[in-house]
Write an enzyme that holds these catalytic residues in place. Structure first.
Site, mmCIF file in Angstrom:
data_model
loop_
_atom_site.group_PDB
_atom_site.id
_atom_site.type_symbol
_atom_site.label_atom_id
_atom_site.label_comp_id
_atom_site.label_asym_id
_atom_site.label_seq_id
_atom_site.Cartn_x
_atom_site.Cartn_y
_atom_site.Cartn_z
ATOM 1 N N ARG A 1 10.925 8.476 7.356
ATOM 2 C CA ARG A 1 10.328 9.555 6.540
ATOM 3 C C ARG A 1 9.409 10.403 7.404
ATOM 4 N NH1 ARG A 1 5.684 10.480 3.293
ATOM 5 N NH2 ARG A 1 6.132 11.786 1.482
ATOM 6 N N ARG B 1 -0.462 3.813 -6.206
ATOM 7 C CA ARG B 1 0.586 4.842 -6.246
ATOM 8 C C ARG B 1 1.856 4.325 -6.911
ATOM 9 N NH1 ARG B 1 4.582 7.132 -3.037
ATOM 10 N NH2 ARG B 1 4.603 5.453 -1.516
ATOM 11 N N ARG C 1 -6.494 0.821 9.161
ATOM 12 C CA ARG C 1 -5.243 1.156 8.476
ATOM 13 C C ARG C 1 -4.631 -0.091 7.853
ATOM 14 N NH1 ARG C 1 -1.120 3.943 12.216
ATOM 15 N NH2 ARG C 1 -0.176 4.695 10.297
ATOM 16 N N HIS D 1 0.002 12.808 3.528
ATOM 17 C CA HIS D 1 1.451 12.736 3.782
ATOM 18 C C HIS D 1 2.251 12.821 2.484
ATOM 19 C CE1 HIS D 1 1.042 11.556 8.085
ATOM 20 N NE2 HIS D 1 -0.078 11.015 7.666
ATOM 21 N N ASN E 1 2.996 9.383 14.120
ATOM 22 C CA ASN E 1 2.879 10.829 13.955
ATOM 23 C C ASN E 1 3.644 11.536 15.066
ATOM 24 O OD1 ASN E 1 1.257 10.891 11.671
ATOM 25 N ND2 ASN E 1 -0.660 11.038 12.803
ATOM 26 N N HIS F 1 3.750 0.646 5.971
ATOM 27 C CA HIS F 1 2.495 -0.053 6.244
ATOM 28 C C HIS F 1 2.482 -0.490 7.711
ATOM 29 C CE1 HIS F 1 -0.912 -2.509 6.132
ATOM 30 N NE2 HIS F 1 -0.662 -3.279 5.091
HETATM 31 FE FE1 HDE Z 1 -2.127 7.004 7.542
HETATM 32 N N1 HDE Z 1 -2.152 6.737 5.526
HETATM 33 N N2 HDE Z 1 -4.076 6.474 7.639
HETATM 34 N N3 HDE Z 1 -2.191 7.421 9.527
HETATM 35 N N4 HDE Z 1 -0.240 7.568 7.473
HETATM 36 C C1 HDE Z 1 -1.118 6.942 4.710
HETATM 37 O O1 HDE Z 1 -0.434 5.480 3.006
HETATM 38 C C2 HDE Z 1 -4.765 5.859 6.659
HETATM 39 C C3 HDE Z 1 -3.250 7.274 10.362
HETATM 40 C C4 HDE Z 1 0.557 7.909 8.520
HETATM 41 O O2 HDE Z 1 5.800 8.458 5.054
HETATM 42 C C5 HDE Z 1 -1.378 6.466 3.311
HETATM 43 O O3 HDE Z 1 1.431 5.195 1.766
HETATM 44 C C6 HDE Z 1 -6.074 5.485 7.118
HETATM 45 C C7 HDE Z 1 -2.847 7.377 11.741
HETATM 46 C C8 HDE Z 1 1.857 8.303 8.063
HETATM 47 O O4 HDE Z 1 4.957 7.243 3.441
HETATM 48 C C9 HDE Z 1 -2.781 5.846 3.420
HETATM 49 C C10 HDE Z 1 -6.131 5.904 8.423
HETATM 50 C C11 HDE Z 1 -1.492 7.614 11.689
HETATM 51 C C12 HDE Z 1 1.811 8.171 6.684
HETATM 52 C C13 HDE Z 1 -3.132 6.092 4.861
HETATM 53 C C14 HDE Z 1 -4.874 6.508 8.734
HETATM 54 C C15 HDE Z 1 -1.118 7.642 10.310
HETATM 55 C C16 HDE Z 1 0.494 7.717 6.342
HETATM 56 C C17 HDE Z 1 -1.187 7.490 2.234
HETATM 57 C C18 HDE Z 1 -7.304 5.790 9.387
HETATM 58 C C19 HDE Z 1 -0.559 7.837 12.870
HETATM 59 C C20 HDE Z 1 2.917 8.492 5.709
HETATM 60 C C21 HDE Z 1 0.081 7.105 1.508
HETATM 61 C C22 HDE Z 1 -7.641 4.462 9.680
HETATM 62 C C23 HDE Z 1 -0.393 6.655 13.687
HETATM 63 C C24 HDE Z 1 3.783 7.309 5.455
HETATM 64 C C25 HDE Z 1 0.471 5.854 2.077
HETATM 65 C C26 HDE Z 1 4.945 7.696 4.580
HETATM 66 C C27 HDE Z 1 0.069 7.458 5.054
HETATM 67 C C28 HDE Z 1 -4.300 5.676 5.385
HETATM 68 C C29 HDE Z 1 -4.623 7.096 9.993
HETATM 69 C C30 HDE Z 1 0.228 7.899 9.918
HETATM 70 C C31 HDE Z 1 -3.809 6.351 2.435
HETATM 71 C C32 HDE Z 1 -7.127 4.790 6.311
HETATM 72 C C33 HDE Z 1 -3.730 7.220 12.980
HETATM 73 C C34 HDE Z 1 3.023 8.771 8.911
HETATM 74 O O5 HDE Z 1 -2.758 4.496 3.160
#
Ligand code: HDE
Length: 716
Positions: free
Chosen positions: A115, A372, A361, A78, A151, A342
């Site tokens: 965002r 970061r 997550r 993202h 999402n 978060h």
């Molecule tokens: Fe994320 N995801 N994600 N994700 N995610 C990040 O956090 C992660 C998942 C989603 O606009 C990271 O700050 C893991 C599902 C959005 O700043 C990180 C898993 C969904 C955004 C991270 C998931 C998301 C992130 C990278 C599996 C939809 C952007 C930068 C368990 C419900 C937020 C950050 C923004 C961002 C980890 C799966 C949505 C690395 C480990 C499912 C919208 O922490």
């Protein structure tokens, strides 16, 4: 692109000017970071005017050093995002289900920062990549920050967080050559997906037009996981979150997406920014699907499995409030880049479920911000600060902003009278939902997570024929970019489980056959593999179709913010321009005069018409519809501009409405005109003749005239 008629727009402009003037009117001298006024910011300090630079030049050193450190690590996923401020307001009190303060009082506006993002591309990558879009909302509630980090697709690729790094490694550019950027059409991604049957449902969504949205303002959003509402009596209700855009949910064609990426890789970012600047504030309704705890096991899927959705046919979406985005960020880095979301930022009245993806997550997001944003004090960055008062005994660390006073930084204490105090539940203290857990510690997946295909099939069956064809095309494109036949075949094996015709069509486009031998479907298995436990099953879904899964299901008719190109040249008829402009702007559409150069065209009536963009500097793909006003001289001139004819050809190819006030040979220059059934032009979205603004408005409201794709008569 401007909507000159918009009153809100000019109010916004005035405010901006005021702000600018206020800044200008201050005694603003250029200074160093220590506040020392700078006299010469053009020349570094040298030994003589041709001499070597001197190390003592603290002004040069400070400026360059700061510059050297301007970049922070981009988000691992993202990374590319665009955001805006706004507010959320609930329609009616939700106290029956949740005690969350911001969901009680319809008169209360809760500030939000939202965002949107793509997932795979780097920070500078194109907006129109085929990808999932992030949809994160930070609610600054009076009880603390609540983040709904979702999402634009309601399910996910994997069931367990432990697979996330694998998924992301597979989709990101390949590690040996860092190719391709912001694209899933490559070997490693499809290798992984073809080995992970649990991704079958999500991959159907990712290959649909949901993954190439027309606008960030025209996307649905989903919380994805099942969460829990908790009311003041401690009663829990499972909840799924939805965002429904008031402008409807729309996509572009794949050909268009690829061309937009070249013509304007900031297309979505610009569109969001421009809409807000012009006062056309994007709006979404927050919807919830409420599932009583007693119904946890009622469905033929597990509500804890993030590869499944709860069909709206089974549990309707209740709209409970509205989000309006009405202010662009003042500074991209300070706000959009530094915002830290978060899913673990929850408030009393909202709690987690045991979805194993969500649980993973909860660890990841703080961990990633530490790296970061450079340390544990990222909550002090203005965009991340809660509006609720914040007191605790956490201290120090890199870049600490707050100057904590006093002697104590521990709890309990008596030296400060016990302050800060723990809050009783009645005082708003957070209490976790006391879910009963009595289980063995195991690394296993529930039997109820084994059906990977039924909902993928449900999704495909719920699409219109046009949408199905787009999915076939997308698979054919993506798998066509894969070099390994073995991977293509394994993927066809999976598609065959979803829908046999789909697999057959894709295979035929790839020039290979759907493999006869059934693959061992689940490769993502432990070393001690027990087929009983891991072989996917297919249950008998209780419904065959859910219209809500089709994008073409709703949101039509509204043409607000649609970008219409008026193709003009000297001699254009005044009334023909003005009447259509008035009619379109009345409906909220944005009119853009496109002309031979970027200054003006002279109308037949001798007036000067300001040009918004020259043919040379813009492209048909950034518009939703095309209008050629009458004026013989203008048409003659347009005929000689190849790009003007290309606008019409490409507009037709991408199934967009086209209106021409007067046909005197211009349309004959196009590829499509000769084959058109002249008696049924309007059914094909081609409107010819003066005074047909209402027909044109209606046509734009239909978004696209997909039937044209059957002929596919335009070469490029
Ligand atoms: Fe994320 N995801 N994600 N994700 N995610 C990040 O956090 C992660 C998942 C989603 O606009 C990271 O700050 C893991 C599902 C959005 O700043 C990180 C898993 C969904 C955004 C991270 C998931 C998301 C992130 C990278 C599996 C939809 C952007 C930068 C368990 C419900 C937020 C950050 C923004 C961002 C980890 C799966 C949505 C690395 C480990 C499912 C919208 O922490």
């Amino acid at each position: 692109m401007k909507n000159e008629g918009s009153k809100k727009a000019s109010e916004n402009e005035k405010l901006k000017d005021l702000e600018r003037n206020r800044e200008i009117s201050k005694d603003q001298f250029l200074t160093t970071n220590q506040g020392v006024k700078i006299n010469d910011d053009q020349n570094s300090l040298k030994a003589g005017d041709r001499g070597a630079s001197l190390l003592e030049d603290f002004i040069l050193r400070e400026k360059i050093t700061h510059f050297d450190h301007e970049r922070i690590p981009e988000r691992i996923v993202h990374a590319r995002g665009s955001a805006a401020h706004g507010y959320f307001q609930v329609y009616e009190s939700m106290e029956k289900y949740t005690k969350a303060g911001f969901l009680q009082d319809p008169s209360k506006k809760t500030p939000v920062f939202t965002r949107f993002s793509t997932v795979a591309g780097f920070r500078g990558s194109t907006d129109l990549a085929r990808d999932v879009r992030g949809f994160s909302v930070k609610f600054y509630t009076e009880e603390g920050n609540y983040d709904l980090v979702g999402n634009n697709i309601p399910v996910f690729f994997i069931q367990d967080a432990i697979k996330f790094p694998d998924l992301i490694h597979a989709v990101k550019p390949e590690p040996h050559n860092e190719i391709p950027q912001a694209a899933s059409a490559h070997d490693t991604f499809w290798d992984f997906i073809s080995l992970m049957p649990e991704s079958a449902h999500m991959i159907m969504w990712a290959m649909s037009d949901r993954a190439i949205p027309r606008s960030l303002r025209m996307m649905e959003g989903f919380g994805v996981h099942t969460f829990r509402f908790v009311n003041k009596d401690g009663k829990g209700t499972f909840v799924k979150f939805h965002w429904k855009p008031l402008l409807g949910t729309h996509g572009v064609t794949w050909d268009e997406a690829q061309k937009i990426s070249g013509n304007d890789s900031d297309f979505h970012r610009r569109d969001l920014w421009d809409a807000i600047e012009s006062g056309q504030f994007p709006e979404w309704e927050l919807g919830v699907q409420l599932i009583p705890e007693e119904d946890e096991h009622k469905y033929d899927f597990d509500i804890l499995d993030a590869t499944k959705l709860v069909p709206e046919e089974l549990v309707p979406v209740k709209k409970i409030g509205k989000m309006v985005l009405n202010r662009n960020p003042d500074n991209f880095f300070a706000e959009t880049e530094q915002v830290a979301f978060h899913p673990g930022h929850i408030v009393p009245g909202i709690d987690f479920s045991n979805d194993p993806l969500l649980q993973g997550r909860l660890f990841s997001y703080t961990d990633t911000q530490l790296k970061r944003l450079g340390g544990p004090n990222f909550h002090e960055i203005p965009i991340n600060r809660p509006i609720a008062p914040m007191h605790n005994n956490q201290r120090d660390g890199h870049m600490r902003q707050e100057i904590n006073k006093g002697q104590t930084s521990y709890q309990p204490n008596s030296l400060r009278g016990g302050c800060p105090f723990q809050a009783k539940i009645a005082e708003g203290g957070f209490d976790s939902y006391p879910e009963k857990i009595d289980a063995k510690k195991v690394r296993e997946r529930s039997e109820s997570f084994k059906d990977h295909f039924s909902q993928a099939t449900l999704f495909y069956n719920s699409q219109t024929e046009v949408e199905q064809q787009h999915i076939i095309n997308a698979f054919s494109f993506e798998l066509g970019k894969v070099g390994e036949t073995e991977v293509q075949e394994r993927m066809l094996g999976l598609l065959n489980e979803v829908n046999k015709d789909l697999a057959k069509e894709v295979a035929s486009n790839l020039g290979i056959k759907v493999p006869k031998k059934k693959e061992q479907l689940n490769h993502g298995v432990p070393a001690d593999y027990d087929p009983e436990r891991y072989e996917p099953t297919k249950s008998n879904p209780s419904i065959e179709k859910d219209p809500a899964l089709s994008m073409m299901h709703n949101g039509f008719g509204n043409i607000a913010t649609r970008q219409v190109a008026f193709l003009c040249a000297d001699g254009v008829d005044d009334n023909s321009v003005n009447d259509m402009k008035k009619a379109l702007e009345k409906e909220g559409a944005m009119v853009n005069i496109v002309g031979p150069n970027s200054t003006e065209v002279k109308t037949a009536g001798g007036k000067s018409l300001k040009v918004d963009a020259a043919f040379r500097t813009t492209a048909s793909v950034v518009f939703d519809a095309f209008y050629v006003p009458s004026g013989e001289k203008a048409h003659k001139a347009l005929k000689k501009i190849p790009k003007a004819i290309h606008f019409l050809n490409e507009g037709y190819k991408h199934c967009k409405p086209i209106a021409v006030a007067q046909e005197n040979g211009l349309l004959e220059e196009t590829y499509f005109w000769k084959d058109l059934d002249k008696k049924n032009l309007e059914e094909d979205g081609v409107i010819v003749g003066e005074g047909k603004s209402s027909e044109f408005v209606k046509a734009i409201g239909k978004h696209r005239f997909w039937k044209r794709e059957e002929k596919d008569s335009i070469p490029a």
